[in-house]
Motif scaffolding. Structure first.
Motif, PDB file in Angstrom:
ATOM      1  N   HIS A 159       0.847  -1.292  -0.085  1.00 59.54           N
ATOM      2  CA  HIS A 159       0.054  -0.173  -0.062  1.00 59.54           C
ATOM      3  C   HIS A 159       0.890   1.046   0.049  1.00 59.54           C
ATOM      4  O   HIS A 159       1.705   1.443   0.730  1.00 59.54           O
ATOM      5  N   SER A 160       0.458   2.109  -1.091  1.00 60.16           N
ATOM      6  CA  SER A 160       1.688   3.166  -1.172  1.00 60.16           C
ATOM      7  C   SER A 160       0.896   4.500  -1.749  1.00 60.16           C
ATOM      8  O   SER A 160       0.364   4.454  -2.844  1.00 60.16           O
ATOM      9  N   ALA A 161       0.547   5.426  -1.123  1.00 59.55           N
ATOM     10  CA  ALA A 161      -0.350   6.538  -1.482  1.00 59.55           C
ATOM     11  C   ALA A 161       0.605   7.506  -1.891  1.00 59.55           C
ATOM     12  O   ALA A 161       1.694   7.669  -1.681  1.00 59.55           O
ATOM     13  N   ALA A 162      -0.099   8.751  -2.843  1.00 60.72           N
ATOM     14  CA  ALA A 162       0.498   9.786  -2.823  1.00 60.72           C
ATOM     15  C   ALA A 162       0.562  10.906  -1.582  1.00 60.72           C
ATOM     16  O   ALA A 162      -0.468  10.967  -0.980  1.00 60.72           O
ATOM     17  N   ARG A 220       0.808  12.871 -18.196  1.00 61.52           N
ATOM     18  CA  ARG A 220       0.236  12.091 -17.532  1.00 61.52           C
ATOM     19  C   ARG A 220       0.647  10.441 -17.569  1.00 61.52           C
ATOM     20  O   ARG A 220       1.172  10.160 -18.737  1.00 61.52           O
ATOM     21  N   PHE A 221       0.494   9.709 -16.500  1.00 68.06           N
ATOM     22  CA  PHE A 221       1.010   8.469 -16.734  1.00 68.06           C
ATOM     23  C   PHE A 221      -0.027   7.409 -15.925  1.00 68.06           C
ATOM     24  O   PHE A 221       0.346   6.099 -15.789  1.00 68.06           O
ATOM     25  N   VAL A 222      -1.156   7.694 -15.688  1.00 69.05           N
ATOM     26  CA  VAL A 222      -1.978   6.847 -14.835  1.00 69.05           C
ATOM     27  C   VAL A 222      -3.427   7.305 -14.889  1.00 69.05           C
ATOM     28  O   VAL A 222      -3.713   8.515 -15.150  1.00 69.05           O
ATOM     29  N   ASP A 223      -4.635   6.251 -14.792  1.00 68.98           N
ATOM     30  CA  ASP A 223      -5.882   6.705 -14.903  1.00 68.98           C
ATOM     31  C   ASP A 223      -6.205   7.156 -13.453  1.00 68.98           C
ATOM     32  O   ASP A 223      -6.206   6.443 -12.670  1.00 68.98           O
ATOM     33  N   GLU A 224      -6.583   8.387 -13.348  1.00 66.91           N
ATOM     34  CA  GLU A 224      -6.675   9.133 -12.017  1.00 66.91           C
ATOM     35  C   GLU A 224      -8.173   8.574 -11.482  1.00 66.91           C
ATOM     36  O   GLU A 224      -8.363   8.815 -10.267  1.00 66.91           O
ATOM     37  N   GLY A 225      -9.164   8.013 -12.200  1.00 69.72           N
ATOM     38  CA  GLY A 225     -10.156   7.308 -11.826  1.00 69.72           C
ATOM     39  C   GLY A 225      -9.874   5.971 -11.440  1.00 69.72           C
ATOM     40  O   GLY A 225      -8.667   5.654 -11.105  1.00 69.72           O
ATOM     41  N   PRO A 226     -10.936   4.930 -11.403  1.00 69.95           N
ATOM     42  CA  PRO A 226     -12.329   5.282 -12.060  1.00 69.95           C
ATOM     43  C   PRO A 226     -13.079   5.655 -11.174  1.00 69.95           C
ATOM     44  O   PRO A 226     -14.261   5.678 -11.681  1.00 69.95           O
ATOM     45  N   GLY A 227     -12.808   6.039 -10.234  1.00 73.76           N
ATOM     46  CA  GLY A 227     -13.876   6.615  -9.132  1.00 73.76           C
ATOM     47  C   GLY A 227     -13.389   7.412  -8.048  1.00 73.76           C
ATOM     48  O   GLY A 227     -12.095   7.624  -8.094  1.00 73.76           O
ATOM     49  N   VAL A 281     -10.974   6.408  -2.617  1.00 72.03           N
ATOM     50  CA  VAL A 281     -11.163   5.187  -1.761  1.00 72.03           C
ATOM     51  C   VAL A 281     -10.954   4.085  -2.620  1.00 72.03           C
ATOM     52  O   VAL A 281     -10.829   2.992  -2.086  1.00 72.03           O
ATOM     53  N   LYS A 282     -11.263   4.283  -3.869  1.00 68.90           N
ATOM     54  CA  LYS A 282     -11.181   2.910  -4.678  1.00 68.90           C
ATOM     55  C   LYS A 282      -9.721   2.581  -5.018  1.00 68.90           C
ATOM     56  O   LYS A 282      -9.502   1.532  -5.799  1.00 68.90           O
ATOM     57  N   ASN A 283      -9.078   3.669  -5.337  1.00 71.42           N
ATOM     58  CA  ASN A 283      -7.636   3.404  -5.864  1.00 71.42           C
ATOM     59  C   ASN A 283      -6.417   4.348  -5.359  1.00 71.42           C
ATOM     60  O   ASN A 283      -5.337   4.175  -6.110  1.00 71.42           O
ATOM     61  N   TYR A 284      -6.559   4.731  -4.134  1.00 70.67           N
ATOM     62  CA  TYR A 284      -5.439   5.572  -3.546  1.00 70.67           C
ATOM     63  C   TYR A 284      -4.316   4.758  -3.131  1.00 70.67           C
ATOM     64  O   TYR A 284      -3.153   5.156  -3.302  1.00 70.67           O
ATOM     65  N   SER A 285      -4.390   3.364  -2.697  1.00 70.51           N
ATOM     66  CA  SER A 285      -3.378   2.764  -2.404  1.00 70.51           C
ATOM     67  C   SER A 285      -2.349   2.361  -3.326  1.00 70.51           C
ATOM     68  O   SER A 285      -1.286   1.641  -2.957  1.00 70.51           O
ATOM     69  N   LYS A 286      -2.699   2.506  -4.632  1.00 68.00           N
ATOM     70  CA  LYS A 286      -1.630   2.099  -5.706  1.00 68.00           C
ATOM     71  C   LYS A 286      -1.109   3.378  -6.411  1.00 68.00           C
ATOM     72  O   LYS A 286      -0.354   3.357  -7.030  1.00 68.00           O
ATOM     73  N   TYR A 331      -3.461  -7.818  -2.616  1.00 70.04           N
ATOM     74  CA  TYR A 331      -2.447  -8.101  -3.754  1.00 70.04           C
ATOM     75  C   TYR A 331      -2.033  -6.853  -4.324  1.00 70.04           C
ATOM     76  O   TYR A 331      -1.619  -5.746  -3.764  1.00 70.04           O
ATOM     77  N   GLY A 332      -2.432  -6.525  -5.500  1.00 71.07           N
ATOM     78  CA  GLY A 332      -2.401  -5.237  -6.275  1.00 71.07           C
ATOM     79  C   GLY A 332      -2.894  -4.054  -5.617  1.00 71.07           C
ATOM     80  O   GLY A 332      -2.226  -2.885  -5.605  1.00 71.07           O
ATOM     81  N   ASP A 333      -4.152  -4.221  -5.177  1.00 72.49           N
ATOM     82  CA  ASP A 333      -4.924  -3.036  -4.779  1.00 72.49           C
ATOM     83  C   ASP A 333      -6.039  -3.663  -4.058  1.00 72.49           C
ATOM     84  O   ASP A 333      -6.129  -4.785  -3.904  1.00 72.49           O
ATOM     85  N   TYR A 334      -6.620  -2.910  -3.038  1.00 70.83           N
ATOM     86  CA  TYR A 334      -7.764  -3.254  -2.295  1.00 70.83           C
ATOM     87  C   TYR A 334      -8.690  -1.954  -2.113  1.00 70.83           C
ATOM     88  O   TYR A 334      -8.210  -1.055  -2.246  1.00 70.83           O
ATOM     89  N   PRO A 335     -10.004  -2.108  -1.790  1.00 76.84           N
ATOM     90  CA  PRO A 335     -10.676  -1.210  -1.514  1.00 76.84           C
ATOM     91  C   PRO A 335     -10.551  -0.259  -0.073  1.00 76.84           C
ATOM     92  O   PRO A 335     -10.357  -1.079   0.764  1.00 76.84           O
ATOM     93  N   GLY A 336     -10.718   0.755  -0.173  1.00 70.69           N
ATOM     94  CA  GLY A 336     -10.371   1.776   1.054  1.00 70.69           C
ATOM     95  C   GLY A 336     -11.209   1.187   2.121  1.00 70.69           C
ATOM     96  O   GLY A 336     -12.319   1.052   1.902  1.00 70.69           O
ATOM     97  N   GLY A 337     -10.834   1.302   3.353  1.00 73.04           N
ATOM     98  CA  GLY A 337     -11.539   0.709   4.555  1.00 73.04           C
ATOM     99  C   GLY A 337     -11.440  -0.652   4.686  1.00 73.04           C
ATOM    100  O   GLY A 337     -11.620  -1.110   5.950  1.00 73.04           O
TER     101      GLY A 337
END
Length: 492
Positions: free
Chosen positions: A261-264, A298-305, A308-313, A451-457
């Protein structure tokens, strides 16, 4: 009376210690740090919990508080079922997560939230995680996350404080500045632990001492050389000691040891010290703007939502960029919301034009202008992009209302994903899937779920669910020898 030793006074350790004590065991909780270090990574978290629920009554039975702008006379909250929870976890692990752990986490999440509330943890409807009041109704999306009460986004210590008070009240013996150095195993079963003070006998040992993110050599070996000098978001005490002791005692490993888990985060904030200190602030506003590297691309999809759904990557994505730095860009459509909800004390750079902003943050002006122009042209009325690589699959609105705003971001390492192999009740399993008698584990010391990612919370929920399970199991079956019913296909 059985004696259970728990190693690590984070959320999973406190949950295990309380559960074991309330089941009837004598409990000794070892903490590597001082009392000021209690809480592990949970102390530096946002206090987010993801759990299954059937509707608004389940939510309001747990959260009785509402942050500003969230209170309404009616709540609309479609169910978030165990099946939906499990499906989301499996999808975000690309199908690699141990299905038994996934199903257990989802199924036990609601009752564990109620258990936490009984112990004094207070929860609130948080304005940063997706719910909104419209037409006098609080509209809650499926999978709504509740957070602990507190200020800002780093409020996890408010989870730890009532649990620590409860553990003290019920007679859990806590030994501060007492790191576990090894697990003792005699005649095929665990019989105690080694600490700096000598051997401590036990009928059962629960490893809850976190991942290995704070150990430079283990980061280099498993995550790669670029991670040796990464900024830590979490506790400096999670150096993998408990994991390695469990493996030496016969436990198998599980999960992906090369991911985390690694956030900005805001690079100006120091890594945290004691539990009440603020960690580097997570810059979760990226989903409302665009993220560019130092080349202005740009280098990443800032979405898809929502975040909390993609911050950890996002931290991992930044680590692959030149200089391992990035910039979150916004215009006046979203800058005020970002500053209010997602930036903390981070100081933005502002400029009336994109070339002016480029000059101030040190990226090529021509390339930044081209990047934003291409992004703006690709935005559609459905708030997504077309014909753009990488796409922004949701929340895509043009950046065309100056002045423009940028936040400098780097990766902040929170915790690692590899660890001890366990079953759904917290028993440590060997490489063949057989329980190691007397050995249990929970929380970030375990692998096989993320694994690669997980939902926040889901991370704090994992700590509480499996910490509670491991403590209860340790207090009730430490004398049980390995048996065929524990055998299972190898996970991880």
């Amino acid at each position: 009376m059985l004696t259970v030793v728990v190693a690590g006074a984070g959320l999973s350790g406190l949950a295990a210690a309380i559960s074991a004590r309330e089941t009837g065991a004598s409990v000794v909780l070892l903490e590597k740090g001082k009392r000021d270090d209690v809480g592990g990574n949970a102390a530096f978290s946002g206090g987010l919990f993801l759990f299954r629920y059937d509707g608004p009554d389940d939510l309001t039975s747990i959260a009785e508080e509402f942050e500003p702008g969230m209170r309404a006379g009616k709540i609309d909250a479609p169910a978030y079922t165990s099946e939906a929870y499990a499906a989301e976890l499996m999808a975000m692990s690309d199908g690699r997560a141990d299905p038994r752990l996934v199903e257990t986490l989802a199924a036990r999440s609601l009752e564990t939230m109620r258990w936490l509330k009984e112990k004094g943890v207070r929860f609130t409807f948080n304005r940063t995680v997706g719910a909104r009041v419209r037409d006098g109704v609080l509209r809650v999306p499926p999978g709504q996350i509740l957070t602990s009460t507190g200020e800002g986004m780093s409020r996890g210590f408010e989870v730890i404080k009532p649990l620590l008070r409860h553990a003290d009240r019920i007679g859990v013996e806590i030994r501060w500045s007492t790191p576990l150095t090894d697990v003792v195993r005699e005649n095929g079963r665990v019989t105690g632990v080694m600490t700096g003070d000598g051997t401590l006998p036990a009928d059962a040992v629960v490893i809850t001492s976190g991942g290995f993110q704070a150990d430079r050599e283990l980061r280099r070996r498993h995550l790669g050389p670029a991670w040796e000098d990464v900024k830590l978001r979490g506790t400096r005490l999670a150096t993998g000691d408990g994991i390695m002791a469990a493996l030496r005692a016969g436990a198998g490993d599980a999960g992906t040891w090369s991911s985390c888990h690694s956030a900005a985060v805001d690079p100006t904030m120091p890594s945290p010290g004691r539990s009440e200190a603020s960690p580097p602030f997570p810059l979760h506003g990226f989903w409302l703007g665009v993220l560019v590297n130092r080349d202005g691309e740009r280098f990443v999809d800032e979405g898809p939502g929502p975040w909390v759904k993609n911050y950890s990557k996002m931290g991992k994505a930044i680590m692959r960029q030149p200089g391992r730095v990035a910039y979150e860009l916004f215009d006046q459509r979203t800058a005020a919301r970002v500053a209010d909800e997602f930036a903390g004390s981070a100081i933005p750079v502002t400029a009336p034009t994109l070339p002016g902003l480029a000059a101030r943050i040190g990226v090529p002006a021509g390339q930044l202008v081209r990047t934003v122009d291409e992004f703006n042209r690709a935005c559609t009325d459905e708030e997504r992009t077309t014909g753009l690589t990488p796409a922004k699959s949701a929340w895509a609105t043009p950046l065309d209302r100056p002045p423009f705003v940028a936040y400098h971001a780097v990766a902040g390492l929170t915790f690692t994903f590899g660890g001890v192999r366990i079953d759904p009740d917290g028993r440590a399993l060997d490489s063949d899937g057989v329980a190691v008698p007397g050995l249990y584990a929970a929380g970030e010391a375990t692998g096989g779920l993320f694994y690669g990612d997980y939902p926040g919370g889901a991370a704090l929920m994992r700590a509480a669910v499996f910490g509670r399970a491991a403590g209860k199991t340790a207090a009730t079956d430490p004398a049980t020898p390995p048996s065929d019913h524990l055998r299972s296909p190898r996970a991880g």
